[in-house]
Design an enzyme around this catalytic site. Structure first.
Site, mmCIF file in Angstrom:
data_model
loop_
_atom_site.group_PDB
_atom_site.id
_atom_site.type_symbol
_atom_site.label_atom_id
_atom_site.label_comp_id
_atom_site.label_asym_id
_atom_site.label_seq_id
_atom_site.Cartn_x
_atom_site.Cartn_y
_atom_site.Cartn_z
ATOM 1 N N ALA A 198 96.253 57.018 23.845
ATOM 2 C CA ALA A 198 97.661 56.873 23.608
ATOM 3 C C ALA A 198 98.842 55.297 23.463
ATOM 4 O O ALA A 198 97.268 54.223 23.944
ATOM 5 C CB ALA A 198 98.391 56.409 24.442
ATOM 6 N N GLU A 248 91.448 63.077 24.425
ATOM 7 C CA GLU A 248 91.556 64.251 24.361
ATOM 8 C C GLU A 248 91.917 64.985 23.621
ATOM 9 O O GLU A 248 91.825 66.346 23.204
ATOM 10 C CB GLU A 248 92.681 64.075 25.397
ATOM 11 N N GLU A 281 91.556 55.192 29.944
ATOM 12 C CA GLU A 281 93.037 55.299 31.071
ATOM 13 C C GLU A 281 92.554 54.643 32.402
ATOM 14 O O GLU A 281 93.298 53.671 32.937
ATOM 15 C CB GLU A 281 93.405 56.500 31.361
ATOM 16 N N GLY A 308 93.822 59.066 24.890
ATOM 17 C CA GLY A 308 94.642 60.431 24.687
ATOM 18 C C GLY A 308 93.470 60.429 22.641
ATOM 19 O O GLY A 308 94.042 62.202 22.740
HETATM 20 N N1 DAK Z 1 97.928 51.198 21.860
HETATM 21 C C1 DAK Z 1 98.197 50.663 20.833
HETATM 22 N N2 DAK Z 1 97.265 49.416 20.465
HETATM 23 C C2 DAK Z 1 96.372 49.871 19.937
HETATM 24 C C3 DAK Z 1 95.113 50.674 20.521
HETATM 25 C C4 DAK Z 1 95.719 51.466 21.964
HETATM 26 N N3 DAK Z 1 95.491 52.901 22.524
HETATM 27 N N4 DAK Z 1 94.350 50.334 20.437
HETATM 28 C C5 DAK Z 1 94.141 49.725 19.695
HETATM 29 N N5 DAK Z 1 95.196 48.798 19.668
HETATM 30 C C6 DAK Z 1 95.433 47.951 18.428
HETATM 31 C C7 DAK Z 1 95.551 46.490 19.310
HETATM 32 O O1 DAK Z 1 96.015 46.102 20.233
HETATM 33 C C8 DAK Z 1 95.269 45.734 17.523
HETATM 34 O O2 DAK Z 1 96.419 45.510 17.253
HETATM 35 P P1 DAK Z 1 97.359 44.475 16.303
HETATM 36 O O3 DAK Z 1 96.223 43.070 17.747
HETATM 37 O O4 DAK Z 1 96.581 43.369 15.312
HETATM 38 O O5 DAK Z 1 98.333 43.695 16.725
HETATM 39 C C9 DAK Z 1 94.900 46.908 17.062
HETATM 40 O O6 DAK Z 1 95.503 47.895 17.486
HETATM 41 C C10 DAK Z 1 93.208 46.923 16.492
HETATM 42 O O7 DAK Z 1 92.349 46.440 17.513
HETATM 43 P P2 DAK Z 1 91.493 45.412 17.986
HETATM 44 O O8 DAK Z 1 91.896 44.393 17.601
HETATM 45 O O9 DAK Z 1 91.473 45.470 19.346
HETATM 46 O O10 DAK Z 1 90.367 46.086 17.652
HETATM 47 P P3 DAK Z 1 88.548 46.126 18.028
HETATM 48 O O11 DAK Z 1 87.778 46.006 16.672
HETATM 49 O O12 DAK Z 1 88.514 44.465 18.487
HETATM 50 O O13 DAK Z 1 89.010 46.997 19.340
HETATM 51 C C11 DAK Z 1 88.656 48.744 20.368
HETATM 52 C C12 DAK Z 1 88.671 48.721 19.162
HETATM 53 C C13 DAK Z 1 89.515 50.033 20.381
HETATM 54 C C14 DAK Z 1 87.550 49.445 21.150
HETATM 55 C C15 DAK Z 1 90.154 48.790 21.336
HETATM 56 O O14 DAK Z 1 91.436 48.621 20.181
HETATM 57 C C16 DAK Z 1 90.487 49.355 22.780
HETATM 58 O O15 DAK Z 1 89.990 49.484 23.389
HETATM 59 N N6 DAK Z 1 91.266 49.660 22.601
HETATM 60 C C17 DAK Z 1 92.540 50.501 23.321
HETATM 61 C C18 DAK Z 1 91.950 51.752 23.658
HETATM 62 C C19 DAK Z 1 91.882 52.817 24.654
HETATM 63 O O16 DAK Z 1 92.287 51.584 25.810
HETATM 64 N N7 DAK Z 1 92.632 53.707 24.511
HETATM 65 C C20 DAK Z 1 93.130 54.353 25.753
HETATM 66 C C21 DAK Z 1 94.422 54.193 26.036
HETATM 67 S S1 DAK Z 1 95.246 54.711 27.303
HETATM 68 C C22 DAK Z 1 100.109 59.523 29.970
HETATM 69 C C23 DAK Z 1 100.001 59.574 29.009
HETATM 70 C C24 DAK Z 1 98.732 59.347 28.761
HETATM 71 C C25 DAK Z 1 97.558 58.615 28.614
HETATM 72 C C26 DAK Z 1 97.154 58.482 30.240
HETATM 73 C C27 DAK Z 1 98.684 58.947 30.832
HETATM 74 N N8 DAK Z 1 100.702 59.797 31.113
HETATM 75 C C28 DAK Z 1 102.096 59.672 30.913
HETATM 76 C C29 DAK Z 1 100.322 60.073 32.819
HETATM 77 C C30 DAK Z 1 96.733 58.465 27.827
HETATM 78 C C31 DAK Z 1 96.356 57.249 27.991
HETATM 79 C C32 DAK Z 1 95.415 56.352 26.996
HETATM 80 O O17 DAK Z 1 95.250 56.786 25.989
#
Ligand code: DAK
Length: 272
Positions: free
Chosen positions: A78, A126, A146, A123
């Site tokens: 997400a 998921e 998360e 997400g």
């Molecule tokens: N959201 C927004 N932007 C993201 C992103 C994300 N999930 N993942 C990556 N990006 C963006 C980065 O911010 C970066 O943007 P710029 O800085 O270039 O503007 C660009 O994509 C490239 O990412 P990185 O520079 O970080 O690339 P790396 O190769 O260094 O790292 C990575 C790749 C996938 C390991 C890293 O980007 C990362 O850790 N990303 C986050 C992964 C993550 O934590 N995903 C889970 C998100 S939380 C709910 C509803 C839904 C959910 C929960 C609750 N409720 C409403 C209760 C779901 C939650 C999630 O999915």
């Protein structure tokens, strides 16, 4: 569904954050926000909802392939930037929208194959879990990170992951937030197959074509029997399967399939 035809291909559909190509009964849906590693913001979720509703209603579509654009990500989760400032009420709406998307995919009457071509986190994992079958490229990475962000999965990851790989294994992934490689995902039963990045979409297309050649009503009833039966006790589930089996005998496809076998010729299913 916004059926805005794009220039060349008659059956393709245009969205801001999705690419949709439909050919020979197979729809390929690509989440296309490469700058944010295809993260799911509200707009993308709404488009996915519209898109899958349209595919459900499109009789020409028999199988769907879902993938991400670029070489790096399927869907990195997400959209964290979008979620950061959400109020509790907006967070609930966002979670409900996401769940509507995931449930819509799971309940689509046509099979959905996830071709996971890179990061499938939060997400994104998921989203892959909501699909019927997951194929992964060697560079795919899976995780539910998360808890690193101080939240829990909001798109039913706490439900689908344990149902797919078992409670203990799911809890390890959910509690540690660890990212696992494609081979480990395969070992855990999270993905069906691991392929090289070059082979991934071709393998998904080959599988989709094989499924599309079967009777679409039988595939639909089969998916329904598995998904609904899994939520029932075993006796009720077997009765449910018998009812779905009986329903096959109300179709022309059943007569055609059995006649074709006895006449030693390929079946020509019409989906009736
Ligand atoms: N959201 C927004 N932007 C993201 C992103 C994300 N999930 N993942 C990556 N990006 C963006 C980065 O911010 C970066 O943007 P710029 O800085 O270039 O503007 C660009 O994509 C490239 O990412 P990185 O520079 O970080 O690339 P790396 O190769 O260094 O790292 C990575 C790749 C996938 C390991 C890293 O980007 C990362 O850790 N990303 C986050 C992964 C993550 O934590 N995903 C889970 C998100 S939380 C709910 C509803 C839904 C959910 C929960 C609750 N409720 C409403 C209760 C779901 C939650 C999630 O999915």
């Amino acid at each position: 569904m916004p059926m805005l035809p794009v220039d060349q291909k008659e059956n393709d559909v245009q969205f801001e954050n999705l690419l949709v190509e439909i050919s020979e009964g197979i729809a390929q849906v690509t989440v296309n926000r490469p700058k944010a590693l295809n993260a799911l913001n509200e707009q993308t979720l709404k488009e996915l909802l519209d898109c899958f509703q349209g595919l459900e209603n499109d009789a020409a579509v028999q199988v769907v392939i879902l993938t991400g654009s670029g070489e790096k990500a399927f869907v990195a989760g997400a959209d964290i930037a979008y979620m950061k400032e959400l109020s509790a009420v907006a967070a609930r709406d966002f979670a409900l929208l996401g769940q509507q998307v995931m449930n819509g995919i799971e309940q689509l009457t046509k099979p959905v194959i996830a071709a996971v071509n890179g990061f499938a986190l939060g997400g994104g994992c998921e989203l892959a879990l909501a699909c019927d079958i997951r194929l992964a490229s060697e560079n795919a990475r899976f995780g539910q990170p998360e808890v690193n962000l101080g939240v829990i999965p909001g798109f039913a990851g706490t439900q689908r992951l344990p149902r797919l790989i078992g409670k203990g294994r799911a809890k390890e992934l959910l509690f540690t937030g660890d990212m696992i490689k494609a081979q480990e995902a395969f070992r855990l039963g999270l993905v069906n197959r691991v392929l090289s990045p070059e082979e991934l979409l071709e393998a998904a297309q080959t599988m989709a074509k094989k499924i599309a050649a079967k009777g679409p009503l039988a595939i639909r009833l089969c998916k329904d029997a598995v998904d609904n039966g899994m939520e029932m006790d075993s006796l009720k589930a077997c009765r449910y399967e018998a009812d779905q089996f009986a329903l096959c005998f109300a179709t022309e496809d059943q007569r055609e399939g059995m006649a074709a076998f006895l006449e030693k010729r390929p079946a020509e299913f019409q989906g009736r």
